[in-house]
Design an enzyme around this catalytic site. Structure first.
Site, PDB file in Angstrom:
ATOM      1  N   ASP A  28     106.319  21.560 -22.194  1.00  0.00           N
ATOM      2  CA  ASP A  28     105.893  22.918 -22.542  1.00  0.00           C
ATOM      3  C   ASP A  28     105.051  22.932 -23.825  1.00  0.00           C
ATOM      4  O   ASP A  28     105.203  22.070 -24.688  1.00  0.00           O
ATOM      5  CB  ASP A  28     107.141  23.807 -22.713  1.00  0.00           C
ATOM      6  N   GLY A  31      99.481  25.600 -23.631  1.00  0.00           N
ATOM      7  CA  GLY A  31      98.641  26.770 -23.931  1.00  0.00           C
ATOM      8  C   GLY A  31      98.548  26.992 -25.435  1.00  0.00           C
ATOM      9  O   GLY A  31      97.450  27.215 -25.977  1.00  0.00           O
ATOM     10  N   ARG A  32      99.685  26.887 -26.121  1.00  0.00           N
ATOM     11  CA  ARG A  32      99.679  27.104 -27.575  1.00  0.00           C
ATOM     12  C   ARG A  32      98.902  26.013 -28.298  1.00  0.00           C
ATOM     13  O   ARG A  32      98.213  26.265 -29.278  1.00  0.00           O
ATOM     14  CB  ARG A  32     101.128  27.198 -28.099  1.00  0.00           C
ATOM     15  N   HIS A  45      96.302  21.911 -20.854  1.00  0.00           N
ATOM     16  CA  HIS A  45      96.840  21.224 -19.675  1.00  0.00           C
ATOM     17  C   HIS A  45      96.133  19.870 -19.488  1.00  0.00           C
ATOM     18  O   HIS A  45      96.776  18.867 -19.183  1.00  0.00           O
ATOM     19  CB  HIS A  45      96.661  22.063 -18.405  1.00  0.00           C
ATOM     20  N   SER A  74     108.595  27.382  -9.962  1.00  0.00           N
ATOM     21  CA  SER A  74     108.426  28.378  -8.895  1.00  0.00           C
ATOM     22  C   SER A  74     108.016  29.727  -9.488  1.00  0.00           C
ATOM     23  O   SER A  74     107.504  30.589  -8.765  1.00  0.00           O
ATOM     24  CB  SER A  74     109.716  28.488  -8.065  1.00  0.00           C
ATOM     25  N   LEU A 139     110.052   1.880 -12.081  1.00  0.00           N
ATOM     26  CA  LEU A 139     110.332   3.219 -12.621  1.00  0.00           C
ATOM     27  C   LEU A 139     110.132   4.217 -11.486  1.00  0.00           C
ATOM     28  O   LEU A 139     109.144   4.134 -10.759  1.00  0.00           O
ATOM     29  CB  LEU A 139     109.350   3.546 -13.759  1.00  0.00           C
ATOM     30  N   ARG A 193     112.975  19.246 -23.915  1.00  0.00           N
ATOM     31  CA  ARG A 193     111.997  20.322 -23.754  1.00  0.00           C
ATOM     32  C   ARG A 193     111.129  20.359 -25.004  1.00  0.00           C
ATOM     33  O   ARG A 193     111.638  20.512 -26.112  1.00  0.00           O
ATOM     34  CB  ARG A 193     112.650  21.688 -23.558  1.00  0.00           C
ATOM     35  N   ILE A 200     116.291  26.492 -20.116  1.00  0.00           N
ATOM     36  CA  ILE A 200     116.184  25.555 -18.995  1.00  0.00           C
ATOM     37  C   ILE A 200     115.087  25.989 -18.012  1.00  0.00           C
ATOM     38  O   ILE A 200     114.587  25.182 -17.238  1.00  0.00           O
ATOM     39  CB  ILE A 200     117.551  25.461 -18.236  1.00  0.00           C
ATOM     40  N   SER A 201     114.711  27.283 -18.049  1.00  0.00           N
ATOM     41  CA  SER A 201     113.636  27.805 -17.193  1.00  0.00           C
ATOM     42  C   SER A 201     113.745  27.361 -15.726  1.00  0.00           C
ATOM     43  O   SER A 201     112.745  26.945 -15.117  1.00  0.00           O
ATOM     44  CB  SER A 201     112.258  27.435 -17.760  1.00  0.00           C
TER      45      SER A 201
HETATM   46  C1  IPE Z   1     108.462  25.789 -17.784  1.00  0.00           C
HETATM   47  O1  IPE Z   1     107.510  26.225 -18.697  1.00  0.00           O
HETATM   48  C2  IPE Z   1     107.820  25.171 -16.606  1.00  0.00           C
HETATM   49  C3  IPE Z   1     106.994  23.993 -16.847  1.00  0.00           C
HETATM   50  C4  IPE Z   1     106.844  23.317 -17.956  1.00  0.00           C
HETATM   51  C5  IPE Z   1     106.315  23.512 -15.699  1.00  0.00           C
HETATM   52  P1  IPE Z   1     107.129  27.760 -18.845  1.00  0.00           P
HETATM   53  O2  IPE Z   1     106.230  27.836 -20.017  1.00  0.00           O
HETATM   54  O3  IPE Z   1     106.614  28.282 -17.569  1.00  0.00           O
HETATM   55  O4  IPE Z   1     108.545  28.425 -19.161  1.00  0.00           O
HETATM   56  P2  IPE Z   1     108.934  29.881 -19.698  1.00  0.00           P
HETATM   57  O5  IPE Z   1     108.298  30.870 -18.794  1.00  0.00           O
HETATM   58  O6  IPE Z   1     108.400  29.997 -21.092  1.00  0.00           O
HETATM   59  O7  IPE Z   1     110.415  29.901 -19.665  1.00  0.00           O
HETATM   60  C1  IPE Z   2     103.424  24.057 -19.987  1.00  0.00           C
HETATM   61  O1  IPE Z   2     102.635  24.613 -20.965  1.00  0.00           O
HETATM   62  C2  IPE Z   2     102.641  23.736 -18.739  1.00  0.00           C
HETATM   63  C3  IPE Z   2     102.999  24.550 -17.565  1.00  0.00           C
HETATM   64  C4  IPE Z   2     103.913  25.452 -17.514  1.00  0.00           C
HETATM   65  C5  IPE Z   2     102.256  24.268 -16.372  1.00  0.00           C
HETATM   66  P1  IPE Z   2     102.390  26.189 -21.039  1.00  0.00           P
HETATM   67  O2  IPE Z   2     101.164  26.492 -20.271  1.00  0.00           O
HETATM   68  O3  IPE Z   2     103.606  26.929 -20.648  1.00  0.00           O
HETATM   69  O4  IPE Z   2     102.103  26.364 -22.590  1.00  0.00           O
HETATM   70  P2  IPE Z   2     102.597  27.554 -23.509  1.00  0.00           P
HETATM   71  O5  IPE Z   2     104.088  27.619 -23.388  1.00  0.00           O
HETATM   72  O6  IPE Z   2     101.932  28.806 -23.030  1.00  0.00           O
HETATM   73  O7  IPE Z   2     102.142  27.135 -24.872  1.00  0.00           O
HETATM   74 MG    MG Z   3     105.228  27.623 -21.675  1.00  0.00          MG
END
Ligand code: IPE
Ligand code: IPE
Ligand code: MG
Length: 269
Positions: A28, A31-32, A45, A74, A139, A193, A200-201
């Site tokens: 995770d 984006g940030r 990404h 999902s 692996l 995480r 846990i999302s």
């Molecule tokens: C969880 O990340 C899913 C993946 C890393 C693929 P999200 O960024 O989607 O989770 P939430 O929405 O903040 O919980």
């Molecule tokens: C995780 O990074 C990648 C996916 C969920 C596919 P994010 O895209 O959720 O990044 P943030 O949490 O917005 O920074």
């Molecule tokens: Mg995220």
């Protein structure tokens, strides 16, 4: 011959070693990472793929046998359509580019998740990659794509019931375990995480029952071997009791050491 099922942490006490056998990661913060650099989210990404490579290499070097990465949940369909489509393209391009190298490195590649919403071309590519690498054993790399822990448990219950149409009760953990999409690996020893959130999302809800949880503020594109070392160091400092007391743990370690010592002296006699 049927493979021996992996130890269930709630039914037996699993063997524990300093190197986690199975690491599961919610990648995770992409984006940030990009926003901090005034770049579009999707640039994060792209950069995140480099961290995936680094972590795979590091896991192989450390002797980790299973690595499971959450790539798309999902619930991620709720994102803007252009971001979703970028992620799908990235998955396809990365797989196309990396699959031969994964195979050469002895990596078994698997995908878990509901693939019914994916384009047939991508599903085809995934299945071919799984077949190509099926016999590798250095692996096991699992990508969770359109994966949800609740979906997984539900589909497992449905398959379990379909296999036992006459039965109404008396099902065991093993019956359900066998139908979960990760039925070919042990439960994660270490869950990581990145990105600062502590949740846990909807990742591996069933399998995380006794995993050690590690949360770091490091954003996924900045996560590298050093960051993984920190997570493993934290893991090593944990006392995995599986319901027992500390005292019981000391006793069982002591008797294991004594057994080992008497085996050694018998070998040298
Ligand atoms: C969880 O990340 C899913 C993946 C890393 C693929 P999200 O960024 O989607 O989770 P939430 O929405 O903040 O919980
Ligand atoms: C995780 O990074 C990648 C996916 C969920 C596919 P994010 O895209 O959720 O990044 P943030 O949490 O917005 O920074
Ligand atoms: Mg995220």
């Amino acid at each position: 011959m049927a493979r021996k099922p992996f130890t269930s942490s709630t039914r037996e006490i699993p063997a524990v070693s300093g190197v986690p056998q199975h690491i599961a990661i919610i990648m995770d913060g992409n984006g940030r990472w990009a926003r901090k650099r005034f770049m579009p989210r999707v640039a994060g990404h792209g950069k995140g793929v480099e961290s995936v490579r680094a972590v795979i290499r590091a896991c192989m070097a450390k002797g980790v046998s299973h690595l499971t990465l959450f790539a798309f949940s999902s619930e991620n369909w709720r994102r803007p359509a252009d971001e979703v489509s970028f992620l799908m393209q990235l998955f396809m391009r990365s797989l196309q580019k990396e699959i031969d190298r994964l195979h050469e490195n002895g990596i078994r590649f698997r995908v878990i998740g509901d693939l019914s919403r994916f384009e047939p071309g991508l599903v085809d590519m995934i299945r071919r990659a799984e077949e190509l690498t099926a016999c590798n054993d250095r692996l096991t790399l699992t990508i969770a794509a359109n994966y949800g822990g609740r979906w997984d448990i539900l589909q497992a219950v449905e398959r379990m019931l379909a296999k036992n149409p006459e039965r109404r009760s008396g099902f065991t953990e093993e019956d359900l375990n066998a139908e979960l999409s990760l039925n070919y690996g042990p439960e994660p020893d270490l869950f990581i995480r990145t990105g600062g959130e502590q949740r846990i999302s909807n990742f591996l809800l069933w399998q995380l029952a006794y995993s050690e949880l590690y949360f770091t503020d490091t954003l996924w594109p900045d996560f590298d071997e050093k960051a993984l070392d920190l997570a493993i160091a934290s893991y090593r400092s944990r006392e995995r009791r599986f319901g027992r007391t500390s005292e019981q743990l000391c006793e069982s370690e002591k008797s294991a050491k004594q057994e080992e010592a008497s085996r050694d002296s018998a070998d040298h006699a």
